[in-house]
Design a protein around this motif. Sequence first.
Motif, PDB file in Angstrom:
ATOM      1  N   THR A 197      54.418  55.016 107.583  1.00 29.81           N
ATOM      2  CA  THR A 197      55.869  55.116 107.561  1.00 29.81           C
ATOM      3  C   THR A 197      56.481  54.030 108.442  1.00 29.81           C
ATOM      4  O   THR A 197      55.824  53.458 109.320  1.00 29.81           O
ATOM      5  CB  THR A 197      56.337  56.477 108.077  1.00 29.81           C
TER       6      THR A 197
ATOM      7  N   HIS B  40      56.984  51.369 100.084  1.00 32.14           N
ATOM      8  CA  HIS B  40      57.211  51.353  98.641  1.00 32.14           C
ATOM      9  C   HIS B  40      58.378  52.238  98.230  1.00 32.14           C
ATOM     10  O   HIS B  40      58.870  52.143  97.097  1.00 32.14           O
ATOM     11  CB  HIS B  40      55.934  51.789  97.890  1.00 32.14           C
ATOM     12  N   GLU B  41      58.850  53.089  99.135  1.00 32.85           N
ATOM     13  CA  GLU B  41      59.987  53.954  98.844  1.00 32.85           C
ATOM     14  C   GLU B  41      61.326  53.304  99.198  1.00 32.85           C
ATOM     15  O   GLU B  41      62.372  53.907  98.996  1.00 32.85           O
ATOM     16  CB  GLU B  41      59.853  55.270  99.623  1.00 32.85           C
TER      17      GLU B  41
ATOM     18  N   HIS C 139      65.682  57.321 106.784  1.00 35.42           N
ATOM     19  CA  HIS C 139      64.634  56.670 105.989  1.00 35.42           C
ATOM     20  C   HIS C 139      63.434  56.269 106.849  1.00 35.42           C
ATOM     21  O   HIS C 139      62.495  55.655 106.336  1.00 35.42           O
ATOM     22  CB  HIS C 139      65.184  55.423 105.295  1.00 35.42           C
TER      23      HIS C 139
ATOM     24  N   HIS D  69      59.990  57.250 105.620  1.00 34.88           N
ATOM     25  CA  HIS D  69      59.578  56.761 104.308  1.00 34.88           C
ATOM     26  C   HIS D  69      58.526  55.667 104.455  1.00 34.88           C
ATOM     27  O   HIS D  69      58.440  54.990 105.484  1.00 34.88           O
ATOM     28  CB  HIS D  69      60.774  56.208 103.535  1.00 34.88           C
ATOM     29  N   HIS D  70      57.758  55.482 103.393  1.00 36.36           N
ATOM     30  CA  HIS D  70      56.803  54.377 103.319  1.00 36.36           C
ATOM     31  C   HIS D  70      57.486  53.158 102.690  1.00 36.36           C
ATOM     32  O   HIS D  70      58.507  53.298 102.007  1.00 36.36           O
ATOM     33  CB  HIS D  70      55.578  54.784 102.503  1.00 36.36           C
TER      34      HIS D  70
ATOM     35  N   SER E 242      64.262  50.165  99.057  1.00 40.72           N
ATOM     36  CA  SER E 242      64.806  49.059  98.277  1.00 40.72           C
ATOM     37  C   SER E 242      64.500  47.752  98.997  1.00 40.72           C
ATOM     38  O   SER E 242      64.064  47.732 100.153  1.00 40.72           O
ATOM     39  CB  SER E 242      66.317  49.219  98.128  1.00 40.72           C
TER      40      SER E 242
END
Length: 333
Positions: free
Chosen positions: A112, A156-157, A150, A153-154, A159
């Motif tokens: 993450t 790839h998640e 966010h 999040h990783h 934008s």
Amino acid sequence: MTERAPVLSVRGLSVRFLMPGGRRIAAVTDAHFDVAAGECLALIGESGCGKSVLASALLGLLPGNAQTAGGALLGDLDLLAADERTFARTVRGRLIGLVPQSPAAHLTPVRTIRSQLEETVAELTAVRGRAALRTAAETAAERAAFPLDHLDHHPHELSGGLAQRAATALALVGDAPLLLADEPTTGLDRDLVDRTVDELRRHVDKGGPGGGATDVDRALLMITHDLAAAERIADRIAVMYAGRIVELADARDFFGTPGPRHPYSRGLLDALPDRAFAPIPGLPPELGSLPDGCAFAPRCDRTTDACAALPPLTATVACHHPHAALTEAADRA
């Protein structure tokens, strides 16, 4: 600006790529410039002119077929003479903070953003303890306008714009004397562009992960094709064309009156929608087949026979027929 010692001093930096068959491509040729403490130098030019190759040379990230010459002093360290061990342990992150052109490639895909920020804080600062690391990571994210919801999040998640902001946050964590931002506004809307460049400016002006003063002299080298961002942040402008720096100028003179001295620099500004909106005719030359003389001559409306010889970079401009300097314009007024 008050004269201050250079954080980065580049002298005669050249990069050649050895291609199959023995052909050499001159990606960067004889670059000379300084970036002073407390200063932002914006390196501008069209795609393919050598800006990112120059950045890779400073970071020791050139491919194996690259050959370098010249010098690039960061303090007492010549970056062109450093080995990979020095770059990995001393330079990247600690002496040079990088905002990369392709942030997704620089983010670890299986972790993450929060964990990557916390690890970077722990590695590059004196912050310790789970709660303190969490707070420092969130502070770094906020400085780069990365939304806290966010953080878990990783990559790839995210934008493209969020990935860019995550990479900016990572670059701002350390206390590196040189911040190298390679197209830091890619994928950002205009409001976030302004916020990003303003934070980069504050990082240089004030220093420190929390914005407080430190005893570290900071400088920013921003590589960009975004002239509006360059105008907003830069103290000085370096213009690159076909692997060469063709103009060095004070940003206020460059974007003001009488404007750039090199015809290529003038063309870059005239191509903007809020100016003349007149594109430069033709295309940049192939770096593997540069002419002996001025590489911009085939696209220039000021070309004469003199341009068959390569113009040297004087104190400000490499052109046989430059536009009038500020002092010359003032003398005629």
